[in-house]
Write an enzyme that holds these catalytic residues in place. Sequence first.
Site, PDB file in Angstrom:
ATOM      1  CG  ASN A   9      63.674  60.864  41.983  1.00  0.00           C
ATOM      2  OD1 ASN A   9      63.385  62.279  41.714  1.00  0.00           O
ATOM      3  ND2 ASN A   9      63.734  60.238  40.546  1.00  0.00           N
ATOM      4  CE  LYS A  11      60.334  59.065  39.304  1.00  0.00           C
ATOM      5  NZ  LYS A  11      59.956  58.063  38.639  1.00  0.00           N
ATOM      6  CG  HIS A  95      65.790  59.107  37.195  1.00  0.00           C
ATOM      7  ND1 HIS A  95      64.897  58.784  36.351  1.00  0.00           N
ATOM      8  CD2 HIS A  95      65.474  58.532  38.216  1.00  0.00           C
ATOM      9  CE1 HIS A  95      63.960  58.013  36.735  1.00  0.00           C
ATOM     10  NE2 HIS A  95      64.343  57.915  38.215  1.00  0.00           N
ATOM     11  CD  GLU A  97      61.167  59.461  35.492  1.00  0.00           C
ATOM     12  OE1 GLU A  97      61.567  60.107  35.720  1.00  0.00           O
ATOM     13  OE2 GLU A  97      60.638  58.386  35.948  1.00  0.00           O
ATOM     14  CD  GLU A 167      66.202  54.355  40.182  1.00  0.00           C
ATOM     15  OE1 GLU A 167      65.475  54.496  41.005  1.00  0.00           O
ATOM     16  OE2 GLU A 167      66.176  55.258  39.287  1.00  0.00           O
ATOM     17  N   GLY A 173      57.889  53.198  38.384  1.00  0.00           N
ATOM     18  CA  GLY A 173      56.693  53.616  38.396  1.00  0.00           C
ATOM     19  C   GLY A 173      55.858  53.033  37.737  1.00  0.00           C
ATOM     20  CB  SER A 212      57.665  49.658  41.822  1.00  0.00           C
ATOM     21  OG  SER A 212      57.417  50.180  40.702  1.00  0.00           O
ATOM     22  N   GLY A 233      60.706  56.695  44.409  1.00  0.00           N
ATOM     23  CA  GLY A 233      60.050  57.649  43.434  1.00  0.00           C
ATOM     24  C   GLY A 233      58.471  57.789  44.167  1.00  0.00           C
ATOM     25  N   GLY A 234      57.691  57.253  43.550  1.00  0.00           N
ATOM     26  CA  GLY A 234      56.182  57.328  44.157  1.00  0.00           C
ATOM     27  C   GLY A 234      56.156  57.345  45.480  1.00  0.00           C
TER      28      GLY A 234
END
Length: 250
Positions: A9, A11, A95, A97, A167, A173, A212, A233-234
Amino acid sequence: MRKPIIAGNWKMNGSRSSIKELLDGVKAGMGDVKSAEVAVCAPAIYLADVSEQLSGSDVAWGGQNLSTEASGAFTGEISADMLLDFNSKFVIVGHSERRTLYGETDELVAEKFEVARKAGLTPILCIGESLEERESGVTNDVCGRQINAVIERSGVEALADGVIAYEPIWAIGTGKTATPEMAQETHASIRKMIAEKDAAVADKVRIQYGGSMNAGNAAELLAMEDIDGGLIGGASLKAEDFLAICKAAG
Ligand code: PEP
């Protein structure tokens, strides 16, 4: 046996040149990924580039959100057909967010899940609790409520057409990961809740862990019985890290 699925993802990250470099790196390393399904969920504006770069590769792609509407006066929105126009396979719905920053409710997310599924996309349904909810012991209630909204709208069988991403919000994150045991416990509870309605669907549906996950912790998380992959993500923004996670999945 459920085939593990690793999805990046991205983002709101990247540029045309950074995405080219990232995808060149991912494609070059895919030969070492034996059995996992791999996908990237890109900012919609880059889907043309992504589809051009990934066509013919073993990496699928998709969007990060979609509208419940098919077309019309909905400024800024992206429809399922638009995602499909660029051969997207997946779309993330709900998600955290989007739930927390853009006020998406369980009902809206369930509608997005249905619209995506009916259009032929595979929705990745994100669910998960906040830190406060975990600390007050309501993790399973929250996940149950979020999944039930989809079941009430589309029926339990619909879940088998999608992927669930558990999640925990406090792990997204933040560098704080759920321990493999903690994640497994919640994944098993989610599967049990679904099994109470339909055992075959529960057995079939893939439940990713997200929060994470990185090159260092992926293997032990992915070794857990009910963890069928990851939403990343990251760590999906660096080819080397993303590939390490894909390889850890098999
Ligand atoms: C996510 O955005 O879905 C996610 C899991 O992010 P990160 O891996 O950066 O925690």
